[in-house]
Design a protein around this motif. Structure first.
Motif, PDB file in Angstrom:
ATOM      1  N   PRO A   1      39.517  43.884  39.157  1.00 10.25           N
ATOM      2  CA  PRO A   1      38.172  43.497  39.598  1.00 10.25           C
ATOM      3  C   PRO A   1      37.115  44.469  39.089  1.00 10.25           C
TER       4      PRO A   1
ATOM      5  N   GLN B   1      33.480  43.136  42.881  1.00 14.44           N
ATOM      6  CA  GLN B   1      34.483  42.074  42.913  1.00 14.44           C
ATOM      7  C   GLN B   1      35.716  42.498  43.709  1.00 14.44           C
TER       8      GLN B   1
ATOM      9  N   LEU C   1      39.706  36.252  40.997  1.00 18.39           N
ATOM     10  CA  LEU C   1      38.647  37.238  41.167  1.00 18.39           C
ATOM     11  C   LEU C   1      37.470  36.577  41.869  1.00 18.39           C
ATOM     12  N   ALA C   2      36.841  37.302  42.793  1.00 13.22           N
ATOM     13  CA  ALA C   2      35.724  36.747  43.538  1.00 13.22           C
ATOM     14  C   ALA C   2      34.665  37.803  43.777  1.00 13.22           C
ATOM     15  N   PRO C   3      33.381  37.429  43.694  1.00 15.28           N
ATOM     16  CA  PRO C   3      32.318  38.367  44.055  1.00 15.28           C
ATOM     17  C   PRO C   3      32.325  38.603  45.560  1.00 15.28           C
ATOM     18  N   GLN C   4      32.107  39.845  45.996  1.00 14.40           N
ATOM     19  CA  GLN C   4      32.221  40.160  47.420  1.00 14.40           C
ATOM     20  C   GLN C   4      31.265  39.340  48.285  1.00 14.40           C
TER      21      GLN C   4
ATOM     22  N   ARG D   1      40.033  41.192  43.983  1.00 14.18           N
ATOM     23  CA  ARG D   1      41.079  40.303  43.460  1.00 14.18           C
ATOM     24  C   ARG D   1      41.938  39.851  44.631  1.00 14.18           C
TER      25      ARG D   1
ATOM     26  N   VAL E   1      35.033  30.857  44.957  1.00 10.35           N
ATOM     27  CA  VAL E   1      35.054  31.459  43.632  1.00 10.35           C
ATOM     28  C   VAL E   1      34.257  30.655  42.607  1.00 10.35           C
TER      29      VAL E   1
END
Length: 326
Positions: A30, A34, A102-105, A36, A92
């Motif tokens: 990440p 980000q 993976l994702a933005p917080q 994971r 996501v």
């Protein structure tokens, strides 16, 4: 942190369900802001169908899948409010059909450990969308009536349950074969918007395009039509340009002619605008789940069966939420 080997369902060109392929690839660590996630459940949405068919605007994503639930296995620099091992749900946008994402917080919300992952995934997109439209956009009062198009679907069934919990009368449309499923949600079944006996306070329309005019006719002049999709384009034979032009023309007519207000709702815009509200909404929905005030109906398939999932959803064979399990 190192890249990790992951399986994902890839999309290399627009087409039918058979263009989906399961492939192995390496997912990077990440980046800043980000996380994971090791995926427990990945949602399938009707928007995935129109994207796969090449009807949605923008570039074709390599991996479909808007929502996922799992446990964080790595965090990137600057992430201070989420931790490794924590169970979360994520919006996501793309990439959800995979064993790791993976994702933005800002699009990640904490989730409880107890409930089934597939059920929690239904909250992340379907119930969140329904909650936002119902509570933050339409805001019908107890005793008022609303119309839910596609009431047996993922968001439609969520709307029916949330409306019933709020003391709002629900009319729901579906095909005749799904009438019993709509009525089991507490709604009064209608074959289409024109069959609703009296104007409603709000109509929730995932069809878009030519459907908007009929939705507005079914809605009181002081009410609102909430548009949140353009499923009319799937299987219609329209090109992407043709579908988008019909959508734009329908929206323009609705905004320029007298009658109920038209509201266009996109869940990701609402989430990006206010992360705190997004996380508060997810907390509220998990509380309603624990109280059994809502009961998501979920159908699960394996990740390798994504093509079959698309066929079922495209043929309107699924009631509630369809979820892929890695």
């Amino acid at each position: 942190m190192k890249p990790i080997a992951a399986l994902s369902v890839t999309l290399s060109a627009p087409g039918g369900p058979d263009v989906l392929r399961v492939e192995e690839h390496f997912l990077p660590s990440p980046g800043p802001g980000q996380v994971r996630i090791s995926t427990e459940a990945a949602g399938v949405a009707f928007n995935d169908i129109t994207t796969r068919q090449g009807l949605n605007p923008g570039r074709l994503p390599r991996v479909l899948g808007f929502d996922a639930v799992g446990h964080i296995d790595a965090v990137g620099p600057g992430v201070g409010d989420l931790a490794i091992g924590q169970r979360v749900g994520a919006l996501v946008g793309t990439g959800g059909y995979a064993t790791h994402v993976l994702a933005p917080q800002g699009r990640v919300a904490p989730l409880p450990e107890g409930p089934d992952a597939a059920v929690l995934d239904a909250l992340m997109l379907n119930y969140l969308t329904a909650w936002q439209m119902f509570q933050r956009v339409a805001r019908p009062q107890p005793g008022q009536s609303v119309l839910v198009l596609g009431a047996a679907g993922g968001v439609g069934s969520a709307l029916c349950q949330l409306a019933a919990h709020a003391g709002v009368i629900v009319h729901g449309t579906s095909s005749p074969s799904r009438r019993a499923q709509v009525e089991a949600l507490g709604a009064t079944w209608a074959p289409n918007a024109a069959a609703v006996p009296a104007p409603v306070a709000a109509t929730f329309d995932p069809v878009g395009g030519p459907s908007l005019a009929q939705s507005r006719r079914a809605t009181a002049g002081t009410g609102v039509v909430v548009s949140y999709g353009f499923s009319f384009a799937a299987g219609s034979g329209h090109s992407r340009t043709g579908a988008l032009l019909r959508t734009a023309a329908a929206i323009a007519r609705a905004k320029l002619t007298p009658g109920p207000r038209l509201a266009l709702h996109t869940v990701e815009r609402a989430v990006d605008r206010d992360t705190a509200a997004f996380r508060a909404d997810i907390t509220t929905l998990t509380e309603l789940l624990a109280q059994e005030a809502i009961a998501p109906k979920v159908t699960t398939l394996r990740l390798q069966d994504a093509a079959e999932a698309h066929r079922r959803l495209e043929n309107r064979e699924v009631t509630g939420k369809l979820v892929l399990l890695p």
